[in-house]
Design an enzyme around this catalytic site. Structure first.
Site: not given
Ligand code: ATP
Ligand code: MG
Length: 139
Positions: A11, A51, A114, A117, A128
């Site tokens: 990211k 997303y 974070n 992804h 994806e």
């Molecule tokens: P990713 O899909 O990016 O691998 P993930 O599967 O661990 O991450 P998801 O629940 O799919 O988490 O959320 C997608 C992304 O949205 C997260 O990686 C983060 O960047 C963002 N995100 C999730 N929860 C929050 C939150 N509470 N506040 C801000 N950003 C968030």
């Molecule tokens: Mg996710």
């Protein structure tokens, strides 16, 4: 796409902080083979579509803004049990909860920014991967 593949993005935070090389090193050391990879930047429309599942969540605007804020590295990775093993390698969504030695523990700065992804299912890995790569870009 076969079920031994997953999709990842390094990211914008991790790219800006100079962690591309270290993250790719962790990924390959963990036994993943890179079968497709590109350095690119998501448009607003790309990020909203990618997303889309989160469009009703309160953090959606912030997420789209962040994911379009800079360049990323997108890649398709191959390994037995790829989706689950890669989620284990990256760690919890919130780096504060991520296990020691995981990519998010090492390189992420917050739950929003974070570092990486990882696809959450074989079905989403396929969707994806094809969002970013055409068949002839996958080796
Ligand atoms: P990713 O899909 O990016 O691998 P993930 O599967 O661990 O991450 P998801 O629940 O799919 O988490 O959320 C997608 C992304 O949205 C997260 O990686 C983060 O960047 C963002 N995100 C999730 N929860 C929050 C939150 N509470 N506040 C801000 N950003 C968030
Ligand atoms: Mg996710």
């Amino acid at each position: 796409m076969s079920t031994n593949r997953t999709f990842t993005m390094i990211k914008p935070d991790a790219v800006k902080n100079g962690h591309i090389g270290a993250i790719l090193e962790k990924i390959t050391a963990a036994g993943f083979k890179i079968v497709a990879m590109k350095y690119t930047q998501l448009s607003l429309r790309d990020a909203q579509e990618f997303y889309g599942v989160h469009s009703e969540r309160p953090f959606f605007g912030e997420l789209v803004e962040f994911m379009t804020s800079g360049t990323i590295v997108a890649a398709i990775l191959e390994k037995e049990n790829a989706v689950e093993d890669f989620r284990a390698l990256i760690g919890a969504t919130n780096p504060a909860d991520a296990a020691e030695g995981t990519i998010r523990k090492m390189f992420a700065t917050s739950i929003g920014e974070n570092a990486v992804h990882g696809s959450d299912s074989d079905e989403n890995a396929a969707i994806e991967g094809s969002f970013h790569f055409s068949g002839r870009e996958i080796y």
